[in-house]
Design an enzyme around this catalytic site. Structure first.
Site, PDB file in Angstrom:
ATOM      1  N   LEU A   1       0.829  -1.219   0.000  1.00 35.92           N
ATOM      2  CA  LEU A   1       0.000   0.000   0.000  1.00 35.92           C
ATOM      3  C   LEU A   1       0.856   1.258   0.000  1.00 35.92           C
ATOM      4  O   LEU A   1       1.992   1.260   0.469  1.00 35.92           O
ATOM      5  CB  LEU A   1      -0.943   0.004   1.203  1.00 35.92           C
ATOM      6  CG  LEU A   1      -0.378   0.143   2.615  1.00 35.92           C
ATOM      7  CD1 LEU A   1      -0.032   1.575   2.986  1.00 35.92           C
ATOM      8  CD2 LEU A   1      -1.367  -0.410   3.615  1.00 35.92           C
ATOM      9  N   ARG A   2       0.258   2.317  -0.538  1.00 34.35           N
ATOM     10  CA  ARG A   2       0.902   3.631  -0.487  1.00 34.35           C
ATOM     11  C   ARG A   2       0.347   4.361   0.721  1.00 34.35           C
ATOM     12  O   ARG A   2      -0.871   4.469   0.861  1.00 34.35           O
ATOM     13  CB  ARG A   2       0.584   4.439  -1.757  1.00 34.35           C
ATOM     14  CG  ARG A   2       1.026   3.808  -3.051  1.00 34.35           C
ATOM     15  CD  ARG A   2       0.257   4.392  -4.214  1.00 34.35           C
ATOM     16  NE  ARG A   2      -1.179   4.162  -4.094  1.00 34.35           N
ATOM     17  CZ  ARG A   2      -2.133   4.830  -4.756  1.00 34.35           C
ATOM     18  NH1 ARG A   2      -1.798   5.789  -5.591  1.00 34.35           N
ATOM     19  NH2 ARG A   2      -3.410   4.555  -4.595  1.00 34.35           N
TER      20      ARG A   2
ATOM     21  N   ASN B   1      10.411  -2.024  -3.348  1.00 33.85           N
ATOM     22  CA  ASN B   1      10.852  -0.770  -2.721  1.00 33.85           C
ATOM     23  C   ASN B   1      12.157  -0.278  -3.338  1.00 33.85           C
ATOM     24  O   ASN B   1      12.347   0.919  -3.559  1.00 33.85           O
ATOM     25  CB  ASN B   1      11.063  -0.973  -1.216  1.00 33.85           C
ATOM     26  CG  ASN B   1       9.747  -0.929  -0.456  1.00 33.85           C
ATOM     27  OD1 ASN B   1       8.722  -0.530  -1.002  1.00 33.85           O
ATOM     28  ND2 ASN B   1       9.774  -1.345   0.790  1.00 33.85           N
TER      29      ASN B   1
ATOM     30  N   GLY C   1      11.007   9.460   1.723  1.00 35.49           N
ATOM     31  CA  GLY C   1      11.105   9.440   3.184  1.00 35.49           C
ATOM     32  C   GLY C   1      10.031   8.535   3.743  1.00 35.49           C
ATOM     33  O   GLY C   1       9.536   7.649   3.059  1.00 35.49           O
TER      34      GLY C   1
ATOM     35  N   CYS D   1       8.866   3.735   5.801  1.00 34.82           N
ATOM     36  CA  CYS D   1       9.172   2.488   5.077  1.00 34.82           C
ATOM     37  C   CYS D   1      10.394   2.589   4.166  1.00 34.82           C
ATOM     38  O   CYS D   1      11.418   1.969   4.429  1.00 34.82           O
ATOM     39  CB  CYS D   1       7.966   2.064   4.255  1.00 34.82           C
ATOM     40  SG  CYS D   1       6.608   1.495   5.282  1.00 34.82           S
TER      41      CYS D   1
ATOM     42  N   LYS E   1      14.182   3.016   5.497  1.00 36.68           N
ATOM     43  CA  LYS E   1      14.723   1.907   6.301  1.00 36.68           C
ATOM     44  C   LYS E   1      14.696   0.596   5.514  1.00 36.68           C
ATOM     45  O   LYS E   1      15.576  -0.246   5.660  1.00 36.68           O
ATOM     46  CB  LYS E   1      13.998   1.778   7.639  1.00 36.68           C
ATOM     47  CG  LYS E   1      12.505   1.527   7.561  1.00 36.68           C
ATOM     48  CD  LYS E   1      12.082   0.239   8.195  1.00 36.68           C
ATOM     49  CE  LYS E   1      10.563   0.098   8.148  1.00 36.68           C
ATOM     50  NZ  LYS E   1      10.102  -1.226   7.951  1.00 36.68           N
TER      51      LYS E   1
ATOM     52  N   ARG F   1       7.555  10.349  10.070  1.00 37.52           N
ATOM     53  CA  ARG F   1       8.796   9.585  10.254  1.00 37.52           C
ATOM     54  C   ARG F   1       9.719   9.821   9.059  1.00 37.52           C
ATOM     55  O   ARG F   1       9.305   9.719   7.922  1.00 37.52           O
ATOM     56  CB  ARG F   1       8.478   8.088  10.391  1.00 37.52           C
ATOM     57  CG  ARG F   1       7.743   7.752  11.669  1.00 37.52           C
ATOM     58  CD  ARG F   1       7.372   6.290  11.724  1.00 37.52           C
ATOM     59  NE  ARG F   1       6.382   5.937  10.726  1.00 37.52           N
ATOM     60  CZ  ARG F   1       5.903   4.703  10.545  1.00 37.52           C
ATOM     61  NH1 ARG F   1       6.356   3.705  11.282  1.00 37.52           N
ATOM     62  NH2 ARG F   1       4.998   4.463   9.629  1.00 37.52           N
TER      63      ARG F   1
HETATM   64  N1  LIG Z   1       3.198   2.122   7.064  1.00 39.03           N
HETATM   65  C1  LIG Z   1       2.992   1.608   5.869  1.00 39.03           C
HETATM   66  O1  LIG Z   1       2.354   2.212   5.014  1.00 39.03           O
HETATM   67  C2  LIG Z   1       3.562   0.262   5.505  1.00 39.03           C
HETATM   68  C3  LIG Z   1       3.412  -0.228   4.186  1.00 39.03           C
HETATM   69  C4  LIG Z   1       3.945  -1.471   3.860  1.00 39.03           C
HETATM   70  C5  LIG Z   1       4.622  -2.194   4.826  1.00 39.03           C
HETATM   71  N2  LIG Z   1       4.778  -1.686   6.092  1.00 39.03           N
HETATM   72  C6  LIG Z   1       5.475  -2.491   7.086  1.00 39.03           C
HETATM   73  O2  LIG Z   1       4.546  -2.815   8.108  1.00 39.03           O
HETATM   74  C7  LIG Z   1       5.202  -2.877   9.379  1.00 39.03           C
HETATM   75  C8  LIG Z   1       4.507  -1.939  10.345  1.00 39.03           C
HETATM   76  O3  LIG Z   1       4.729  -0.614   9.891  1.00 39.03           O
HETATM   77  P1  LIG Z   1       3.955   0.619  10.506  1.00 39.03           P
HETATM   78  O4  LIG Z   1       4.273   1.776   9.658  1.00 39.03           O
HETATM   79  O5  LIG Z   1       2.532   0.271  10.732  1.00 39.03           O
HETATM   80  O6  LIG Z   1       4.690   0.733  11.935  1.00 39.03           O
HETATM   81  P2  LIG Z   1       4.125   1.423  13.244  1.00 39.03           P
HETATM   82  O7  LIG Z   1       5.294   1.620  14.136  1.00 39.03           O
HETATM   83  O8  LIG Z   1       3.256   2.559  12.880  1.00 39.03           O
HETATM   84  O9  LIG Z   1       3.180   0.289  13.876  1.00 39.03           O
HETATM   85  C9  LIG Z   1       3.621  -0.844  14.547  1.00 39.03           C
HETATM   86  C10 LIG Z   1       2.689  -1.024  15.753  1.00 39.03           C
HETATM   87  O10 LIG Z   1       2.879  -2.306  16.325  1.00 39.03           O
HETATM   88  C11 LIG Z   1       2.725  -2.181  17.743  1.00 39.03           C
HETATM   89  N3  LIG Z   1       3.322  -3.376  18.352  1.00 39.03           N
HETATM   90  C12 LIG Z   1       4.629  -3.727  18.420  1.00 39.03           C
HETATM   91  N4  LIG Z   1       4.759  -4.948  18.992  1.00 39.03           N
HETATM   92  C13 LIG Z   1       3.503  -5.370  19.262  1.00 39.03           C
HETATM   93  C14 LIG Z   1       2.965  -6.555  19.839  1.00 39.03           C
HETATM   94  N5  LIG Z   1       3.763  -7.547  20.238  1.00 39.03           N
HETATM   95  N6  LIG Z   1       1.625  -6.653  19.981  1.00 39.03           N
HETATM   96  C15 LIG Z   1       0.815  -5.653  19.573  1.00 39.03           C
HETATM   97  N7  LIG Z   1       1.257  -4.499  19.027  1.00 39.03           N
HETATM   98  C16 LIG Z   1       2.580  -4.370  18.884  1.00 39.03           C
HETATM   99  C17 LIG Z   1       3.402  -0.872  18.063  1.00 39.03           C
HETATM  100  O11 LIG Z   1       2.970  -0.347  19.301  1.00 39.03           O
HETATM  101  C18 LIG Z   1       2.952  -0.014  16.864  1.00 39.03           C
HETATM  102  O12 LIG Z   1       1.743   0.670  17.143  1.00 39.03           O
HETATM  103  C19 LIG Z   1       6.659  -2.540   9.096  1.00 39.03           C
HETATM  104  O13 LIG Z   1       7.372  -3.719   8.885  1.00 39.03           O
HETATM  105  C20 LIG Z   1       6.584  -1.747   7.805  1.00 39.03           C
HETATM  106  O14 LIG Z   1       7.785  -1.788   7.098  1.00 39.03           O
HETATM  107  C21 LIG Z   1       4.249  -0.494   6.444  1.00 39.03           C
END
Ligand SMILES: NC(=O)c1ccc[n+]([C@@H]2O[C@H](COP(=O)([O-])OP(=O)(O)OC[C@H]3O[C@@H](n4cnc5c(N)ncnc54)[C@H](O)[C@@H]3O)[C@@H](O)[C@H]2O)c1
Length: 444
Positions: free
Chosen positions: A153-154, A212, A261, A264, A267, A334
């Protein structure tokens, strides 16, 4: 289907709401009690288009619930999405996968019937094999399947892209796991226009990292061409448009600017680059290292552009800085290029005053040392320069803004480091416009 989403941040919270919208019974598990409470009461802790509405709808019917208690989710659901964070390790050399490993390690012993664990977090190759070992060691029941289902997703379009993805990738090793994935995404697959790519877990891991890596390569490529245009007096917007007509190149991801930036891409590319270096993929390592270098130099290039637009050093210059989010459509700050540039401008002695329609609270939390305005007018009032740091439509395409802003600022000089504004109305309103890799444009 009864599903849980473990980790309800930028990815997990919209995913949980979208799963409820698809008709599933959903329990979201979120460790952060404040975030969990907000979600449970239907208050979105982040901004994503359409998310507030889905959250309100499905929390009020009880189809979508949130808890901090993993045992509740283990007891409730048959399929568990893992959407916890995979930040960079402190030394920057690869992912810290402790949240993913920790979540699986905590969940598996709590399972009391066959279940499917579906990883959505972004991980580097090898992580799924490690998690499979955790499951093999700890599973108290006969069948716990593991699927890696990377998310494409974007941000800013999280809900839309989850409900209407352009592909679903599932790295798995058993027919039961495939059946579970087909069931959970059945309403999407039934539309008949979304491909389900079933593959092995390692391929799913690499596929996400490669996606990515390619996106960032495109972004850094056009930004490198902006540097060439800057030196030669050419116009990078026309170059990007002209080369993108070739279908092999395309226009997507080709807008020059201040670089990528967010939570995602930076990193993910850093972790992938490090890992492939370790694995001995030297050519790929060299390519992606260059991509990262170009990106890192963008804030410097943008700060130099601001100085040029100012006609010299910016020490003491009052700057209306429009945008804090890492991109338009999200409150996520972020690794925001806009805030990277703000920091540089402050280092040069300028006084940026930041306004953002959705990301001010998040920016204040991350950078309490910066100055913020509560309204756009407040930011513009008395400014020597206006900088557009995030491409929100209300900055780039509001036909009234150029005239309204001209009445508030001290000098009508606009620096658009996203190359995103529709320049016509600004020129008509008497503004001088500076963009990366383009000659300055002045009103005639
Ligand atoms: N943000 C995006 O648009 C996006 C898109 C594609 C992939 N991703 C991937 O998805 C993953 C999550 O990214 P994000 O941006 O949502 O991160 P984020 O930090 O916003 O969310 C992660 C959440 O998980 C919670 N958490 C951690 N350990 C936990 C546990 N054991 N039980 C319950 N909750 C727990 C944290 O408190 C946090 O709220 C990453 O690997 C990221 O690379 C994110």
């Amino acid at each position: 289907m009864r599903v849980s989403v473990i980790g309800c941040g930028h990815l997990g919270a919209p995913h949980a709401a979208a799963m409820a919208e698809l008709g599933h019974e959903v329990t979201g598990v979120e460790l952060d009690p404040e975030k969990c409470k907000a979600l449970a009461t239907g208050v979105p802790p982040i901004y994503e288009a359409g998310f507030a509405e889905l959250l309100a709808t499905h929390t009020s019917t009880g189809r979508l619930r949130f808890t901090t208690d993993l045992a509740e989710a283990a007891d409730f659901a048959d399929l568990h999405f893992i959407a916890v964070g995979t930040p960079l390790r402190e030394d920057g050399r690869g992912y810290d996968t402790s949240q993913v490993v920790g979540a699986v390690r905590a969940l598996v012993p709590l399972l009391s019937r066959p279940a499917t664990i579906v990883g959505k977090s972004t991980v580097t190759v090898g992580t799924v094999a490690q998690l499979q070992q955790v499951i093999d060691d700890l599973a108290p029941v006969s069948r716990v399947d593991l699927v890696w289902n990377p998310e494409f997703l974007r941000e800013g379009h999280a809900v839309e892209d989850t409900l209407y993805p352009d592909r679903i990738v599932a790295g798995l090793s058993s027919p039961e796991a495939q059946a579970a994935i087909e069931e959970v995404y059945a309403p999407i697959l039934a539309r008949g226009n979304v491909e389900l790519i079933v593959t092995d877990p390692a391929t799913a891991e690499v596929l996400k990292s490669a996606a990515n890596a390619f996106l960032t390569t495109k972004i850094s490529f056009i930004n490198a061409m902006a540097e060439v245009c800057e030196i030669t007096g050419a116009d990078v917007n026309t170059v990007a448009y002209g080369i993108g007509i070739d279908k092999r190149i395309g226009h997507g991801g080709m807008r020059p600017g201040i670089g990528y930036g967010g939570g995602c891409l930076p990193k993910d590319v850093a972790a992938f680059t490090h890992r492939i270096g370790e694995l001995g993929a030297h050519d790929a390592y060299g390519l992606l290292t260059a991509v990262e270098q170009v990106n890192e130099s963008r804030a410097k290039a943008a700060a130099e552009l601001v100085e040029k637009a100012n006609g010299g050093p910016i020490n003491g210059a009052r700057i209306a800085f429009l945008g804090a989010a890492f991109k338009a459509g999200t409150s996520d700050v972020r690794d925001s290029p806009a805030l990277r540039l703000t920091a540089r401008l402050v280092d040069h002695g300028a006084v940026p005053v930041i306004y953002d329609p959705e990301a001010i609270d998040a920016a204040r939390k991350l950078h309490p040392e910066f100055i913020y305005a509560d309204t756009l007018d407040q930011a513009l009032q008395g400014a020597d320069l206006v900088v557009i740091g995030t491409e929100w439509q209300e900055f780039t395409h509001d036909p009234d803004l150029p005239k309204d802003a001209a009445d508030l600022v001290r000098r009508t000089v606009l620096v658009d480091v996203r190359n995103a504004v529709e320049v016509g109305p600004w020129l008509i309103a008497g503004w001088e416009i500076w963009q990366l890799g383009r000659p300055p444009q002045r009103p005639t």
